[in-house]
Motif scaffolding. Sequence first.
Motif, PDB file in Angstrom:
ATOM      1  N   ALA A 107       0.793  -1.149  -0.102  1.00  0.00           N
ATOM      2  CA  ALA A 107       0.093  -0.077  -0.148  1.00  0.00           C
ATOM      3  C   ALA A 107       0.910   1.420   0.036  1.00  0.00           C
ATOM      4  CB  ALA A 107      -0.849  -0.044   1.103  1.00  0.00           C
ATOM      5  N   SER A 108       2.029   1.157   0.428  1.00  0.00           N
ATOM      6  CA  SER A 108       3.006   2.306   0.560  1.00  0.00           C
ATOM      7  C   SER A 108       3.730   2.832  -0.838  1.00  0.00           C
ATOM      8  CB  SER A 108       3.948   2.113   1.564  1.00  0.00           C
ATOM      9  OG  SER A 108       4.692   1.152   1.187  1.00  0.00           O
ATOM     10  N   GLY A 109       3.512   1.723  -1.832  1.00  0.00           N
ATOM     11  CA  GLY A 109       4.394   1.890  -3.067  1.00  0.00           C
ATOM     12  C   GLY A 109       3.269   2.203  -4.331  1.00  0.00           C
ATOM     13  N   PRO A 110       3.768   2.531  -5.467  1.00  0.00           N
ATOM     14  CA  PRO A 110       3.041   3.001  -6.696  1.00  0.00           C
ATOM     15  C   PRO A 110       2.181   1.802  -7.236  1.00  0.00           C
ATOM     16  CG  PRO A 110       5.459   2.633  -7.175  1.00  0.00           C
ATOM     17  CD  PRO A 110       5.295   2.230  -5.778  1.00  0.00           C
ATOM     18  N   LEU A 111       2.314   0.452  -6.879  1.00  0.00           N
ATOM     19  CA  LEU A 111       1.648  -0.460  -7.669  1.00  0.00           C
ATOM     20  C   LEU A 111       0.449  -1.355  -6.689  1.00  0.00           C
ATOM     21  CD1 LEU A 111       4.719  -2.362  -9.372  1.00  0.00           C
ATOM     22  CD2 LEU A 111       2.973  -0.964 -10.493  1.00  0.00           C
ATOM     23  N   VAL A 112       0.165  -0.313  -5.785  1.00  0.00           N
ATOM     24  CA  VAL A 112      -0.996  -0.983  -4.827  1.00  0.00           C
ATOM     25  C   VAL A 112      -2.361  -1.457  -5.676  1.00  0.00           C
ATOM     26  CG1 VAL A 112      -2.005   1.236  -4.544  1.00  0.00           C
ATOM     27  CG2 VAL A 112      -2.396  -0.652  -2.900  1.00  0.00           C
ATOM     28  N   ARG A 113      -2.857  -2.435  -5.561  1.00  0.00           N
ATOM     29  CA  ARG A 113      -4.036  -2.914  -6.344  1.00  0.00           C
ATOM     30  C   ARG A 113      -4.591  -4.249  -5.712  1.00  0.00           C
ATOM     31  NH1 ARG A 113      -4.067  -5.766 -11.834  1.00  0.00           N
ATOM     32  NH2 ARG A 113      -5.875  -6.459 -11.004  1.00  0.00           N
ATOM     33  N   GLU A 114      -6.009  -4.409  -6.026  1.00  0.00           N
ATOM     34  CA  GLU A 114      -6.719  -5.627  -5.404  1.00  0.00           C
ATOM     35  C   GLU A 114      -6.511  -6.486  -6.444  1.00  0.00           C
ATOM     36  OE1 GLU A 114      -7.902  -5.828  -2.545  1.00  0.00           O
ATOM     37  OE2 GLU A 114      -7.018  -3.961  -2.214  1.00  0.00           O
ATOM     38  N   LEU A 115      -6.708  -7.924  -6.214  1.00  0.00           N
ATOM     39  CA  LEU A 115      -6.631  -8.915  -6.797  1.00  0.00           C
ATOM     40  C   LEU A 115      -7.985  -9.420  -7.184  1.00  0.00           C
ATOM     41  CD1 LEU A 115      -3.391 -10.965  -5.555  1.00  0.00           C
ATOM     42  CD2 LEU A 115      -3.638  -9.426  -7.448  1.00  0.00           C
TER      43      LEU A 115
END
Length: 198
Positions: A107-115
Amino acid sequence: MGTVTLGVSIAVPEPYGSLLQELRAGFGDPAAHGIPTHVTLLPPTEADPAALPAIEAHLTEVATASRPFPMRLSGTGTFRPLSPVVFVQIAEGAAACSWLQKRVRDASGPLVRELQFPYHPHVTVAHGIAEEAMDRAYEELADFEAAWTCASFALYEQGADGVWRKLHEYAFGGGIASVPAQGTPVDEPATAPSAATS
């Protein structure tokens, strides 16, 4: 400018990578030659091209904090009927893959996403093809075995032609990655699978 479609994955090294890719094509999967054989850490994700420097810095950080680990593939599995996929199972290394994909999507990075589905590391060998061909893939690779030391993952971009191309490889612990690049007929002759460059 629009967006780019990115993915993060662990390459299956030669000779296994090209072997599984050719088998996938032989089962009738039209996507086979556009997808190097891999274990997904981040599924296809839309990103702003301007975010690439931050994404690359994030992946460098994840890789530097990681250490090489043993990977072993053994036998087949399927997500049917939930999803039309047949895959080669990860018998060793699954926990490390799960740890990595959580860090990639942190969540702290630029690639946060749900699966869409709970994460289950695997190597796809057939996707969305006729049931008979899926059955054949499941049966013909039931005795498949491969093992190597995983020492890196890579960032890929999907082109307008549907082909995934490696942008950068990230070695664990800041070392040098040991997996040779896997060629595809799009980039290199099929007879020289390890000669591709990225």
